[in-house]
Design a protein around this motif. Structure first.
Motif, PDB file in Angstrom:
ATOM      1  N   VAL A 106     111.764 -62.470 -17.241  1.00 39.01           N
ATOM      2  CA  VAL A 106     110.398 -62.459 -17.766  1.00 39.01           C
ATOM      3  C   VAL A 106     109.653 -63.680 -17.240  1.00 39.01           C
ATOM      4  N   PHE A 107     108.534 -63.437 -16.569  1.00 36.33           N
ATOM      5  CA  PHE A 107     107.663 -64.504 -16.102  1.00 36.33           C
ATOM      6  C   PHE A 107     106.515 -64.649 -17.099  1.00 36.33           C
ATOM      7  N   ASP A 108     106.431 -65.810 -17.755  1.00 35.71           N
ATOM      8  CA  ASP A 108     105.340 -66.082 -18.690  1.00 35.71           C
ATOM      9  C   ASP A 108     104.146 -66.635 -17.905  1.00 35.71           C
ATOM     10  N   LEU A 109     102.993 -65.996 -18.089  1.00 37.19           N
ATOM     11  CA  LEU A 109     101.811 -66.338 -17.306  1.00 37.19           C
ATOM     12  C   LEU A 109     100.622 -66.642 -18.204  1.00 37.19           C
ATOM     13  N   SER A 110      99.683 -67.391 -17.663  1.00 42.59           N
ATOM     14  CA  SER A 110      98.485 -67.728 -18.442  1.00 42.59           C
ATOM     15  C   SER A 110      97.516 -66.563 -18.509  1.00 42.59           C
ATOM     16  N   LYS A 111      97.619 -65.646 -17.533  1.00 41.99           N
ATOM     17  CA  LYS A 111      96.713 -64.490 -17.492  1.00 41.99           C
ATOM     18  C   LYS A 111      97.480 -63.246 -17.054  1.00 41.99           C
ATOM     19  N   SER A 112      96.821 -62.105 -17.155  1.00 43.26           N
ATOM     20  CA  SER A 112      97.439 -60.864 -16.698  1.00 43.26           C
ATOM     21  C   SER A 112      97.700 -60.954 -15.195  1.00 43.26           C
ATOM     22  N   PRO A 113      98.912 -60.589 -14.733  1.00 43.11           N
ATOM     23  CA  PRO A 113      99.262 -60.806 -13.325  1.00 43.11           C
ATOM     24  C   PRO A 113      98.723 -59.736 -12.381  1.00 43.11           C
ATOM     25  N   ASN A 114      98.375 -60.200 -11.179  1.00 45.86           N
ATOM     26  CA  ASN A 114      98.081 -59.318 -10.050  1.00 45.86           C
ATOM     27  C   ASN A 114      99.241 -59.526  -9.083  1.00 45.86           C
ATOM     28  N   TYR A 115     100.120 -58.530  -8.965  1.00 48.77           N
ATOM     29  CA  TYR A 115     101.381 -58.761  -8.257  1.00 48.77           C
ATOM     30  C   TYR A 115     101.748 -57.606  -7.336  1.00 48.77           C
TER      31      TYR A 115
ATOM     32  N   THR B 138     123.115 -60.636  -6.277  1.00 47.28           N
ATOM     33  CA  THR B 138     124.521 -60.587  -5.867  1.00 47.28           C
ATOM     34  C   THR B 138     124.866 -59.277  -5.166  1.00 47.28           C
ATOM     35  N   LYS B 139     124.015 -58.236  -5.371  1.00 42.83           N
ATOM     36  CA  LYS B 139     124.254 -56.924  -4.769  1.00 42.83           C
ATOM     37  C   LYS B 139     122.949 -56.126  -4.827  1.00 42.83           C
ATOM     38  N   PRO B 140     122.868 -54.987  -4.137  1.00 42.14           N
ATOM     39  CA  PRO B 140     121.643 -54.193  -4.224  1.00 42.14           C
ATOM     40  C   PRO B 140     121.445 -53.656  -5.640  1.00 42.14           C
ATOM     41  N   LEU B 141     120.222 -53.799  -6.162  1.00 43.17           N
ATOM     42  CA  LEU B 141     119.909 -53.403  -7.535  1.00 43.17           C
ATOM     43  C   LEU B 141     118.619 -52.600  -7.583  1.00 43.17           C
ATOM     44  N   LYS B 142     118.500 -51.758  -8.594  1.00 44.46           N
ATOM     45  CA  LYS B 142     117.232 -51.078  -8.849  1.00 44.46           C
ATOM     46  C   LYS B 142     116.325 -52.033  -9.604  1.00 44.46           C
ATOM     47  N   ALA B 143     115.081 -52.164  -9.130  1.00 42.12           N
ATOM     48  CA  ALA B 143     114.137 -53.088  -9.764  1.00 42.12           C
ATOM     49  C   ALA B 143     112.948 -52.323 -10.335  1.00 42.12           C
ATOM     50  N   ASN B 144     112.609 -52.633 -11.570  1.00 46.70           N
ATOM     51  CA  ASN B 144     111.446 -52.037 -12.223  1.00 46.70           C
ATOM     52  C   ASN B 144     110.577 -53.171 -12.747  1.00 46.70           C
ATOM     53  N   LEU B 145     109.332 -53.259 -12.249  1.00 48.78           N
ATOM     54  CA  LEU B 145     108.420 -54.337 -12.641  1.00 48.78           C
ATOM     55  C   LEU B 145     107.250 -53.768 -13.419  1.00 48.78           C
ATOM     56  N   PHE B 146     106.852 -54.477 -14.486  1.00 55.20           N
ATOM     57  CA  PHE B 146     105.675 -54.062 -15.248  1.00 55.20           C
ATOM     58  C   PHE B 146     105.124 -55.259 -16.011  1.00 55.20           C
ATOM     59  N   ALA B 147     103.808 -55.222 -16.233  1.00 56.57           N
ATOM     60  CA  ALA B 147     103.124 -56.308 -16.946  1.00 56.57           C
ATOM     61  C   ALA B 147     103.019 -55.964 -18.424  1.00 56.57           C
ATOM     62  N   LEU B 148     103.070 -56.991 -19.279  1.00 55.88           N
ATOM     63  CA  LEU B 148     102.906 -56.817 -20.717  1.00 55.88           C
ATOM     64  C   LEU B 148     101.790 -57.728 -21.225  1.00 55.88           C
ATOM     65  N   PRO B 149     100.929 -57.233 -22.108  1.00 60.42           N
ATOM     66  CA  PRO B 149      99.859 -58.056 -22.675  1.00 60.42           C
ATOM     67  C   PRO B 149     100.412 -59.003 -23.736  1.00 60.42           C
ATOM     68  N   PRO B 150      99.617 -59.966 -24.181  1.00 58.95           N
ATOM     69  CA  PRO B 150     100.092 -60.895 -25.215  1.00 58.95           C
ATOM     70  C   PRO B 150     100.492 -60.178 -26.497  1.00 58.95           C
ATOM     71  N   THR B 151     101.692 -60.489 -26.996  1.00 56.30           N
ATOM     72  CA  THR B 151     102.193 -60.004 -28.279  1.00 56.30           C
ATOM     73  C   THR B 151     103.015 -61.133 -28.880  1.00 56.30           C
ATOM     74  N   ALA B 152     102.627 -61.565 -30.072  1.00 57.30           N
ATOM     75  CA  ALA B 152     103.303 -62.711 -30.690  1.00 57.30           C
ATOM     76  C   ALA B 152     104.814 -62.497 -30.690  1.00 57.30           C
ATOM     77  N   PRO B 153     105.609 -63.504 -30.277  1.00 52.77           N
ATOM     78  CA  PRO B 153     105.191 -64.878 -30.000  1.00 52.77           C
ATOM     79  C   PRO B 153     104.895 -65.153 -28.525  1.00 52.77           C
ATOM     80  N   TYR B 154     104.736 -64.107 -27.697  1.00 50.68           N
ATOM     81  CA  TYR B 154     104.576 -64.284 -26.262  1.00 50.68           C
ATOM     82  C   TYR B 154     103.139 -64.039 -25.812  1.00 50.68           C
ATOM     83  N   GLY B 155     102.804 -64.607 -24.630  1.00 48.01           N
ATOM     84  CA  GLY B 155     101.496 -64.376 -24.019  1.00 48.01           C
ATOM     85  C   GLY B 155     101.616 -63.296 -22.953  1.00 48.01           C
ATOM     86  N   ASN B 156     100.830 -63.423 -21.873  1.00 46.71           N
ATOM     87  CA  ASN B 156     100.921 -62.477 -20.763  1.00 46.71           C
ATOM     88  C   ASN B 156     102.273 -62.618 -20.065  1.00 46.71           C
ATOM     89  N   ARG B 157     102.831 -61.473 -19.684  1.00 48.38           N
ATOM     90  CA  ARG B 157     104.154 -61.497 -19.053  1.00 48.38           C
ATOM     91  C   ARG B 157     104.243 -60.495 -17.900  1.00 48.38           C
TER      92      ARG B 157
END
Length: 439
Positions: free
Chosen positions: A44-53, A108-127
């Protein structure tokens, strides 16, 4: 010359303002958290704003590259706590363009990757969430036991939430994910201490397990029951008490439709029957009938177990609902596995939050759940199970019941029922206790 000098100063001022504006509007990476599960890892990457990635993968060595546009870094990536067996390290790399923060995740090996952004929800901010799936590790199967070998009753215990999903948070800051794991472990320990029963946990630590994966773990373990442990919450602190939930009919019908579309799953859900019906012209109709019957059976068992568990919970804690309730919880959706969800109390209530944190109360809740489950399976032991071999089931005759009704319920013949009880006629009396022979 003076005019040109003024224009130059004005240009410098505008450039300075633009740079300042960009610096203030740029996204900032403020934290990185790694949640490791046995077969997967969530970063989880904690960000100050919604990410453009954007992202892509590389091989030799295996890497996942994540580009965060208009972003800067405030984290020492070399000091991130990482206990994952799938991730070697997380580091910065040269960006493709100015203003882009490039993060490289060494794998360490080939993996399936799934990326998605999440809006602020206590106790976390943008992720920005990165789910890495390593797949299940195949273990060489041991020689199968003879078909006559008696098996354990398998109970899958699911501790809700976990990892980056804290669940509900109590007034003092207690996380639902933590307390339900503690209770789930206690339930599992009591199940494992019961001869003829075995517990399988969907998670054993503080990591998140996909909701579909929870049902898959239960199915792979050939579970006879799935119990999901949770703690309730409400917007006001007044509500309190435990409750037990089963799948709603509306969700059940929609799930049957979804499973029907997945023909490759039919043999998994319906055993040999699934393979047979795939070779017939009326595959869908037969599958629908069998799935419907399977769901009906699972829901009937779920209701019975829910009632037994709720009855025992009422002896150790206040009840919020005195009868099993129905809802569309995703973890209850499996058509082939009886499933219940236990809300152990309201974590949003000050008194119950304090109770839920106490070891003695957790143990009492675990005892109640265990007692309800054992009561059901001792009365209705699965065929070829150790519980079924230990003793004959007993049944107390109720108003309106006949030998044929009782024999049908336990799937035995009337003659075997009469023989086991040395009955010379078909007449029964209310309150009479009958021994139910093994099928």
């Amino acid at each position: 010359m003076i005019i040109n000098n003024n224009i130059f100063k004005l240009a410098l001022l505008l450039l300075s303002l633009c740079t300042s504006f960009f610096a203030q509007s740029a996204n900032k990476l403020e934290g990185v958290r790694v949640w490791a599960a046995p077969e997967s890892t969530r970063i989880v990457f904690d960000l100050s704003k919604s990410p453009n990635y954007s992202h892509f993968t590389l091989t030799n060595p295996y890497r996942l590259v994540v580009d965060l546009k208009s972003s800067s870094n405030k984290v020492d990536l070399g000091k991130i706590a990482n206990n994952s067996k799938l991730v070697k390290r997380i580091r910065k790399s040269s960006p493709p363009e100015k203003g882009t923060l490039r993060i490289v995740i060494d794998l360490t090996k080939p993996l399936k990757a799934n990326l998605f952004a999440l809006p602020p929800t206590a106790p976390y901010g943008n992720r920005l969430v990165v789910d890495l799936d390593g797949g299940s590790t195949k273990v060489k199967s041991k020689p199968s036991k003879p078909a006559t070998a008696l098996r354990d009753v398998i109970v899958a215990i699911d501790a809700g939430h976990g990892g980056d999903d804290p669940g509900s948070i109590g007034p003092s800051g207690m996380y639902e994910k933590k307390v339900v794991l503690q209770i789930a472990k206690k339930v599992a320990a009591k199940i494992n201490a019961t001869p003829g029963m075995k517990a399988v946990m969907t998670r054993t630590g503080d990591y998140f397990v996909n909701l579909n994966r929870r049902s898959e773990i239960a199915r792979t373990s050939k579970a006879d029951l799935l119990i999901s442990i949770h703690a309730d919450a409400f917007t006001s602190p007044q509500p309190r008490g435990a409750s037990v939930w089963v799948l709603s009919m509306r969700r059940a019908n929609s799930e049957i439709g979804r499973w029907l579309e997945q023909k490759e799953k039919h043999s998994e859900l319906l055993g040999g029957a699934g393979e047979i019906i795939q070779n017939t012209d009326n595959e869908q109709y037969l599958a629908m009938t069998l799935l419907d019957m399977s769901m009906d059976r699972s829901m009937a068992i779920s209701h019975n177990i829910a009632g037994d568990v709720l009855s025992n919970l009422g002896k150790v804690t206040k009840l919020h609902k005195h009868k099993p309730e129905s809802a569309s919880f995703a973890v209850l959706k499996s058509p082939d596995i009886p499933s219940i969800l236990v809300e152990t109390g309201f974590i949003s209530n000050h008194k119950e939050e304090r109770l839920l944190s106490q070891r003695e109360h957790q143990n009492n809740l675990a005892k109640a759940v265990h007692k309800g489950v054992v009561k059901y399976f001792e009365a209705n032991p699965p065929v070829n199970s150790l519980l079924a071999s230990k003793s004959n089931t007993k049944h107390k005759v109720r108003s309106g019941e006949s030998l044929s009704v009782i024999a049908h319920r336990y799937q035995i013949s009337i003659s075997s029922l009469k023989k086991a009880n040395k009955l010379k006629s078909d007449s029964l009396r209310i309150g009479q206790t009958l021994v139910i022979p093994r099928a």
